[in-house]
Design a protein around this motif. Structure first.
Motif, PDB file in Angstrom:
ATOM      1  N   VAL A   8      -3.474   6.943 -14.177  1.00  0.00           N
ATOM      2  CA  VAL A   8      -4.345   8.064 -13.830  1.00  0.00           C
ATOM      3  C   VAL A   8      -3.558   9.133 -13.084  1.00  0.00           C
ATOM      4  N   LEU A   9      -3.997  10.399 -13.250  1.00  0.00           N
ATOM      5  CA  LEU A   9      -3.580  11.485 -12.378  1.00  0.00           C
ATOM      6  C   LEU A   9      -4.657  11.636 -11.324  1.00  0.00           C
ATOM      7  N   LEU A  10      -4.256  11.717 -10.062  1.00  0.00           N
ATOM      8  CA  LEU A  10      -5.214  11.644  -8.974  1.00  0.00           C
ATOM      9  C   LEU A  10      -4.909  12.691  -7.909  1.00  0.00           C
ATOM     10  N   MET A  11      -5.964  13.377  -7.454  1.00  0.00           N
ATOM     11  CA  MET A  11      -5.837  14.275  -6.309  1.00  0.00           C
ATOM     12  C   MET A  11      -5.841  13.436  -5.043  1.00  0.00           C
ATOM     13  N   PHE A  70       3.433  -1.980 -10.258  1.00  0.00           N
ATOM     14  CA  PHE A  70       2.624  -0.904  -9.683  1.00  0.00           C
ATOM     15  C   PHE A  70       3.570   0.249  -9.370  1.00  0.00           C
ATOM     16  N   SER A  71       3.281   1.427  -9.933  1.00  0.00           N
ATOM     17  CA  SER A  71       4.181   2.574  -9.786  1.00  0.00           C
ATOM     18  C   SER A  71       3.393   3.848  -9.530  1.00  0.00           C
ATOM     19  N   GLY A  72       4.060   4.823  -8.910  1.00  0.00           N
ATOM     20  CA  GLY A  72       3.428   6.117  -8.680  1.00  0.00           C
ATOM     21  C   GLY A  72       4.456   7.148  -8.276  1.00  0.00           C
ATOM     22  N   PHE A  73       4.096   8.418  -8.450  1.00  0.00           N
ATOM     23  CA  PHE A  73       4.982   9.504  -8.015  1.00  0.00           C
ATOM     24  C   PHE A  73       4.175  10.775  -7.832  1.00  0.00           C
ATOM     25  N   LEU A  74       4.733  11.683  -7.026  1.00  0.00           N
ATOM     26  CA  LEU A  74       4.129  12.989  -6.790  1.00  0.00           C
ATOM     27  C   LEU A  74       4.447  13.904  -7.963  1.00  0.00           C
ATOM     28  N   VAL A  75       3.413  14.389  -8.636  1.00  0.00           N
ATOM     29  CA  VAL A  75       3.624  15.319  -9.751  1.00  0.00           C
ATOM     30  C   VAL A  75       3.932  16.706  -9.208  1.00  0.00           C
ATOM     31  N   PHE A  76       3.068  17.206  -8.309  1.00  0.00           N
ATOM     32  CA  PHE A  76       3.355  18.456  -7.607  1.00  0.00           C
ATOM     33  C   PHE A  76       2.460  18.537  -6.379  1.00  0.00           C
ATOM     34  N   PRO A  77       2.942  19.176  -5.308  1.00  0.00           N
ATOM     35  CA  PRO A  77       2.155  19.308  -4.071  1.00  0.00           C
ATOM     36  C   PRO A  77       1.126  20.423  -4.200  1.00  0.00           C
ATOM     37  N   LEU A  78       0.108  20.381  -3.355  1.00  0.00           N
ATOM     38  CA  LEU A  78      -0.930  21.411  -3.314  1.00  0.00           C
ATOM     39  C   LEU A  78      -1.013  22.014  -1.911  1.00  0.00           C
ATOM     40  N   ASP A  93     -10.020   2.495  -0.097  1.00  0.00           N
ATOM     41  CA  ASP A  93     -11.017   1.427  -0.222  1.00  0.00           C
ATOM     42  C   ASP A  93     -12.118   1.722  -1.233  1.00  0.00           C
ATOM     43  N   TYR A  94     -11.932   2.758  -2.054  1.00  0.00           N
ATOM     44  CA  TYR A  94     -12.884   3.057  -3.122  1.00  0.00           C
ATOM     45  C   TYR A  94     -12.189   2.905  -4.474  1.00  0.00           C
ATOM     46  N   PRO A  95     -12.806   2.179  -5.422  1.00  0.00           N
ATOM     47  CA  PRO A  95     -12.182   2.011  -6.736  1.00  0.00           C
ATOM     48  C   PRO A  95     -12.171   3.316  -7.523  1.00  0.00           C
ATOM     49  N   VAL A  96     -11.027   3.637  -8.120  1.00  0.00           N
ATOM     50  CA  VAL A  96     -10.872   4.864  -8.903  1.00  0.00           C
ATOM     51  C   VAL A  96     -10.853   4.540 -10.394  1.00  0.00           C
ATOM     52  N   ILE A  97     -10.000   3.608 -10.791  1.00  0.00           N
ATOM     53  CA  ILE A  97      -9.931   3.153 -12.182  1.00  0.00           C
ATOM     54  C   ILE A  97      -9.792   1.636 -12.192  1.00  0.00           C
ATOM     55  N   VAL A 101       0.847  -1.188   0.000  1.00  0.00           N
ATOM     56  CA  VAL A 101       0.000   0.000   0.000  1.00  0.00           C
ATOM     57  C   VAL A 101       0.884   1.239   0.000  1.00  0.00           C
ATOM     58  N   PHE A 102       0.539   2.207  -0.840  1.00  0.00           N
ATOM     59  CA  PHE A 102       1.202   3.511  -0.830  1.00  0.00           C
ATOM     60  C   PHE A 102       0.370   4.457   0.028  1.00  0.00           C
ATOM     61  N   GLN A 103       1.062   5.158   0.958  1.00  0.00           N
ATOM     62  CA  GLN A 103       0.385   6.151   1.796  1.00  0.00           C
ATOM     63  C   GLN A 103       0.994   7.519   1.504  1.00  0.00           C
ATOM     64  N   ALA A 104       0.158   8.447   1.073  1.00  0.00           N
ATOM     65  CA  ALA A 104       0.643   9.754   0.637  1.00  0.00           C
ATOM     66  C   ALA A 104       1.176  10.566   1.807  1.00  0.00           C
ATOM     67  N   PRO A 105       2.377  11.123   1.674  1.00  0.00           N
ATOM     68  CA  PRO A 105       2.944  11.937   2.753  1.00  0.00           C
ATOM     69  C   PRO A 105       2.408  13.364   2.781  1.00  0.00           C
ATOM     70  N   ARG A 106       1.786  13.789   1.674  1.00  0.00           N
ATOM     71  CA  ARG A 106       1.276  15.157   1.602  1.00  0.00           C
ATOM     72  C   ARG A 106       0.199  15.255   0.535  1.00  0.00           C
ATOM     73  N   ARG A 107      -0.578  16.322   0.622  1.00  0.00           N
ATOM     74  CA  ARG A 107      -1.642  16.578  -0.350  1.00  0.00           C
ATOM     75  C   ARG A 107      -1.014  16.979  -1.683  1.00  0.00           C
ATOM     76  N   GLY A 108      -1.559  16.456  -2.783  1.00  0.00           N
ATOM     77  CA  GLY A 108      -0.999  16.826  -4.070  1.00  0.00           C
ATOM     78  C   GLY A 108      -1.625  16.049  -5.208  1.00  0.00           C
ATOM     79  N   ILE A 109      -1.092  16.295  -6.399  1.00  0.00           N
ATOM     80  CA  ILE A 109      -1.475  15.545  -7.593  1.00  0.00           C
ATOM     81  C   ILE A 109      -0.442  14.443  -7.804  1.00  0.00           C
ATOM     82  N   TYR A 110      -0.909  13.206  -7.863  1.00  0.00           N
ATOM     83  CA  TYR A 110      -0.040  12.046  -8.015  1.00  0.00           C
ATOM     84  C   TYR A 110      -0.374  11.316  -9.317  1.00  0.00           C
ATOM     85  N   SER A 111       0.623  10.672  -9.871  1.00  0.00           N
ATOM     86  CA  SER A 111       0.443   9.825 -11.043  1.00  0.00           C
ATOM     87  C   SER A 111       0.612   8.371 -10.616  1.00  0.00           C
TER      88      SER A 111
END
Length: 201
Positions: A165-168, A193-201, A143-147, A111-121
């Motif tokens: 997907v790009l996700l808030m 399974f991959s992901g990264f922070l595009v930019f913080p909000l 626990d909610y399906p996004v894609i 499981v990935f847990q976001a360290p901060r609010r932002g747009i993630y890919s």
């Protein structure tokens, strides 16, 4: 040493941050490329600072944390899914991390847990094991399906399903993969399974 291109007030404050944090990023009014010195804090001297979540003063100095860099990539190298471990939650488990900048992907829980609010890919790729079956994988946020990704050619054994997907994402949101139906190929690192922070909000 603080680069000479910083104006007087900026140079003084930059030096203070340099001594305390270990890094200075300075640019003049007409410069496009900043100078970066190693460390954990950034002091940006900019006559036209942008609003990107950094703390900015009236002198055009913004402070950013180097901890904003977040990225992970995990692969599944052995066994099929579902496994004994995933039979209850149907979470897709991974056994190897290729990249884990910031250590926000929990390999054991997968499981990935976001360290901060932002747009993630986020992106994923899975391969089914058997022909005459259908697989469906959901990317879950809290626990909610996004894609979803789907593969159901009855005559193909090694059919792949992928999506991205790009996700808030809010701070401490959890993102993971869930196997809704079918069986995934485990060996040879077919599932990723991959992901990264595009930019913080």
């Amino acid at each position: 040493m603080v680069p000479s291109r910083c104006p007087g007030p900026c140079a003084i404050l930059a030096l203070a941050f340099f001594l305390g944090c270990g890094v200075v990023l300075c640019s003049g009014q007409n410069d496009t490329e900043p100078i970066v010195l190693e460390g954990k804090c950034l002091v940006v001297c900019d006559s036209n600072p942008s609003s990107d979540g950094a703390v900015t003063s009236s002198l055009g100095i913004s402070v950013r944390s180097a901890g904003a860099k977040v990225a992970f990539s995990a692969v599944r190298g052995t066994n099929h899914e579902p496994s004994e471990m995933s039979n209850t939650s149907m979470t897709i488990y991974f056994d190897q991390v290729l990249v884990n900048i910031g250590n926000h992907f929990d390999l054991k829980a997968s499981v990935f847990q976001a360290p901060r609010r932002g747009i993630y890919s986020f992106s994923f790729h899975v391969v089914k094991v058997y022909n005459r079956q259908t697989i469906q994988v959901n990317l879950m946020q809290n626990d909610y399906p996004v894609i979803s990704a789907f593969a159901g050619d009855q005559d193909v054994t090694r059919e792949a399903a992928s999506n991205g997907v790009l996700l808030m994402v809010e701070r401490e949101d959890r993102v993971y993969l869930k196997l809704e139906r079918g069986t995934l190929m485990g060996g040879w690192k077919y599932s990723t399974f991959s992901g990264f922070l595009v930019f913080p909000l």
